[in-house]
Design a protein around this motif. Structure first.
Motif, PDB file in Angstrom:
ATOM      1  N   LEU A  17      58.806  36.311  20.450  1.00 17.74           N
ATOM      2  CA  LEU A  17      59.391  36.038  21.765  1.00 17.74           C
ATOM      3  C   LEU A  17      59.361  34.548  22.089  1.00 17.74           C
ATOM      4  CD1 LEU A  17      57.943  39.145  23.618  1.00 17.74           C
ATOM      5  CD2 LEU A  17      60.350  38.731  23.061  1.00 17.74           C
ATOM      6  N   LEU A  18      58.272  33.875  21.745  1.00 12.39           N
ATOM      7  CA  LEU A  18      58.219  32.421  21.940  1.00 12.39           C
ATOM      8  C   LEU A  18      59.296  31.725  21.131  1.00 12.39           C
ATOM      9  CD1 LEU A  18      54.387  31.659  21.856  1.00 12.39           C
ATOM     10  CD2 LEU A  18      55.939  31.275  23.776  1.00 12.39           C
ATOM     11  N   SER A  19      59.502  32.179  19.906  1.00 12.55           N
ATOM     12  CA  SER A  19      60.499  31.535  19.039  1.00 12.55           C
ATOM     13  C   SER A  19      61.907  31.691  19.581  1.00 12.55           C
ATOM     14  CB  SER A  19      60.419  32.100  17.614  1.00 12.55           C
ATOM     15  OG  SER A  19      60.965  33.400  17.550  1.00 12.55           O
ATOM     16  N   THR A  24      56.679  32.218  29.508  1.00 15.02           N
ATOM     17  CA  THR A  24      55.421  32.944  29.578  1.00 15.02           C
ATOM     18  C   THR A  24      55.563  34.158  30.492  1.00 15.02           C
ATOM     19  OG1 THR A  24      54.192  30.907  29.215  1.00 15.02           O
ATOM     20  CG2 THR A  24      52.964  32.743  30.155  1.00 15.02           C
ATOM     21  N   ASP A  25      56.206  33.963  31.622  1.00  9.46           N
ATOM     22  CA  ASP A  25      56.407  35.047  32.579  1.00  9.46           C
ATOM     23  C   ASP A  25      57.218  36.183  31.951  1.00  9.46           C
ATOM     24  OD1 ASP A  25      56.404  36.301  35.218  1.00  9.46           O
ATOM     25  OD2 ASP A  25      58.522  35.729  35.291  1.00  9.46           O
ATOM     26  N   ALA A  26      58.295  35.840  31.276  1.00 10.23           N
ATOM     27  CA  ALA A  26      59.155  36.855  30.656  1.00 10.23           C
ATOM     28  C   ALA A  26      58.424  37.605  29.542  1.00 10.23           C
ATOM     29  CB  ALA A  26      60.424  36.208  30.111  1.00 10.23           C
ATOM     30  N   ILE A  27      57.651  36.882  28.753  1.00  9.99           N
ATOM     31  CA  ILE A  27      56.896  37.521  27.667  1.00  9.99           C
ATOM     32  C   ILE A  27      55.848  38.461  28.239  1.00  9.99           C
ATOM     33  CG2 ILE A  27      55.325  37.140  25.730  1.00  9.99           C
ATOM     34  CD1 ILE A  27      56.823  34.445  25.286  1.00  9.99           C
ATOM     35  N   ALA A  28      55.154  38.023  29.264  1.00 14.49           N
ATOM     36  CA  ALA A  28      54.131  38.858  29.895  1.00 14.49           C
ATOM     37  C   ALA A  28      54.753  40.148  30.420  1.00 14.49           C
ATOM     38  CB  ALA A  28      53.433  38.090  31.019  1.00 14.49           C
ATOM     39  N   ARG A  39      48.256  34.032  28.179  1.00 13.14           N
ATOM     40  CA  ARG A  39      47.759  32.689  27.849  1.00 13.14           C
ATOM     41  C   ARG A  39      46.504  32.775  26.980  1.00 13.14           C
ATOM     42  NH1 ARG A  39      49.479  31.709  33.114  1.00 13.14           N
ATOM     43  NH2 ARG A  39      47.380  32.007  33.954  1.00 13.14           N
ATOM     44  N   ARG A  40      45.635  33.731  27.311  1.00 15.81           N
ATOM     45  CA  ARG A  40      44.425  33.935  26.506  1.00 15.81           C
ATOM     46  C   ARG A  40      44.801  34.332  25.077  1.00 15.81           C
ATOM     47  NH1 ARG A  40      42.031  38.269  28.883  1.00 15.81           N
ATOM     48  NH2 ARG A  40      41.619  36.974  30.694  1.00 15.81           N
ATOM     49  N   ARG A  41      45.748  35.249  24.947  1.00 18.93           N
ATOM     50  CA  ARG A  41      46.199  35.664  23.613  1.00 18.93           C
ATOM     51  C   ARG A  41      46.788  34.470  22.864  1.00 18.93           C
ATOM     52  NH1 ARG A  41      47.322  40.146  20.766  1.00 18.93           N
ATOM     53  NH2 ARG A  41      46.955  41.528  22.515  1.00 18.93           N
ATOM     54  N   GLY A  42      47.531  33.634  23.563  1.00 20.25           N
ATOM     55  CA  GLY A  42      48.106  32.449  22.933  1.00 20.25           C
ATOM     56  C   GLY A  42      47.038  31.516  22.387  1.00 20.25           C
ATOM     57  N   ARG A  43      45.965  31.335  23.150  1.00 17.68           N
ATOM     58  CA  ARG A  43      44.860  30.488  22.663  1.00 17.68           C
ATOM     59  C   ARG A  43      44.202  31.104  21.439  1.00 17.68           C
ATOM     60  NH1 ARG A  43      44.021  29.956  28.217  1.00 17.68           N
ATOM     61  NH2 ARG A  43      42.370  31.523  28.187  1.00 17.68           N
ATOM     62  N   LEU A  44      44.030  32.425  21.458  1.00 18.43           N
ATOM     63  CA  LEU A  44      43.429  33.106  20.310  1.00 18.43           C
ATOM     64  C   LEU A  44      44.312  32.987  19.069  1.00 18.43           C
ATOM     65  CD1 LEU A  44      42.027  36.308  22.028  1.00 18.43           C
ATOM     66  CD2 LEU A  44      40.714  34.400  21.095  1.00 18.43           C
ATOM     67  N   ILE A  45      45.615  33.119  19.254  1.00 16.14           N
ATOM     68  CA  ILE A  45      46.543  32.969  18.130  1.00 16.14           C
ATOM     69  C   ILE A  45      46.405  31.568  17.537  1.00 16.14           C
ATOM     70  CG2 ILE A  45      48.988  32.816  17.480  1.00 16.14           C
ATOM     71  CD1 ILE A  45      49.515  35.052  19.583  1.00 16.14           C
ATOM     72  N   VAL A  51      45.861  25.837  14.734  1.00 21.48           N
ATOM     73  CA  VAL A  51      46.841  24.912  15.313  1.00 21.48           C
ATOM     74  C   VAL A  51      46.468  24.641  16.762  1.00 21.48           C
ATOM     75  CG1 VAL A  51      48.682  25.656  13.755  1.00 21.48           C
ATOM     76  CG2 VAL A  51      48.430  26.775  15.978  1.00 21.48           C
ATOM     77  N   LYS A  52      47.109  23.633  17.361  1.00 21.41           N
ATOM     78  CA  LYS A  52      46.742  23.228  18.714  1.00 21.41           C
ATOM     79  C   LYS A  52      47.643  23.805  19.804  1.00 21.41           C
ATOM     80  CE  LYS A  52      44.581  19.001  17.206  1.00 21.41           C
ATOM     81  NZ  LYS A  52      44.534  17.563  17.282  1.00 21.41           N
ATOM     82  N   THR A  53      48.888  24.092  19.476  1.00 21.56           N
ATOM     83  CA  THR A  53      49.820  24.543  20.513  1.00 21.56           C
ATOM     84  C   THR A  53      50.563  25.805  20.063  1.00 21.56           C
ATOM     85  OG1 THR A  53      51.726  23.310  19.668  1.00 21.56           O
ATOM     86  CG2 THR A  53      50.243  22.132  21.184  1.00 21.56           C
ATOM     87  N   PRO A  54      51.078  26.549  21.033  1.00 18.22           N
ATOM     88  CA  PRO A  54      51.871  27.728  20.683  1.00 18.22           C
ATOM     89  C   PRO A  54      53.111  27.381  19.843  1.00 18.22           C
ATOM     90  CG  PRO A  54      51.180  27.863  22.959  1.00 18.22           C
ATOM     91  CD  PRO A  54      50.810  26.486  22.475  1.00 18.22           C
ATOM     92  N   ILE A  55      53.693  26.225  20.077  1.00 15.09           N
ATOM     93  CA  ILE A  55      54.858  25.825  19.287  1.00 15.09           C
ATOM     94  C   ILE A  55      54.458  25.631  17.826  1.00 15.09           C
ATOM     95  CG2 ILE A  55      56.586  24.004  18.935  1.00 15.09           C
ATOM     96  CD1 ILE A  55      57.051  25.925  21.358  1.00 15.09           C
ATOM     97  N   GLU A  56      53.293  25.030  17.592  1.00 15.24           N
ATOM     98  CA  GLU A  56      52.810  24.897  16.219  1.00 15.24           C
ATOM     99  C   GLU A  56      52.575  26.275  15.598  1.00 15.24           C
ATOM    100  OE1 GLU A  56      49.841  21.689  15.305  1.00 15.24           O
ATOM    101  OE2 GLU A  56      49.831  21.572  17.501  1.00 15.24           O
TER     102      GLU A  56
END
Length: 67
Positions: A17-19, A24-28, A39-45, A51-56
């Protein structure tokens, strides 16, 4: 280096979905979770992939041919 097995199906859904440029709102909403949970899941991923960011994380998943 992360292994494919480090990511759950839900993690891959988030990356897909990010790709596609979803917010964030739409994905949630799509996944039926709160933005905070997403956001928590994104940090865990990011942590799992080293990597440092969701884009990475998205770039990693694309290069690994997971999404």
């Amino acid at each position: 280096m992360a292994r494919v097995t480090d990511l759950s199906d839900e993690d891959l859904d988030v990356l897909r979905l990010l790709s596609r440029g979803h917010t964030t709102d739409a994905i949630a909403r799509e996944l039926g979770v709160s933005e905070r949970t997403l956001r928590r899941r994104g940090r865990l991923i990011c942590d799992r992939l080293g990597v440092k960011t969701p884009i990475e994380a998205v770039v990693w998943a694309v290069r690994s041919r997971l999404i």
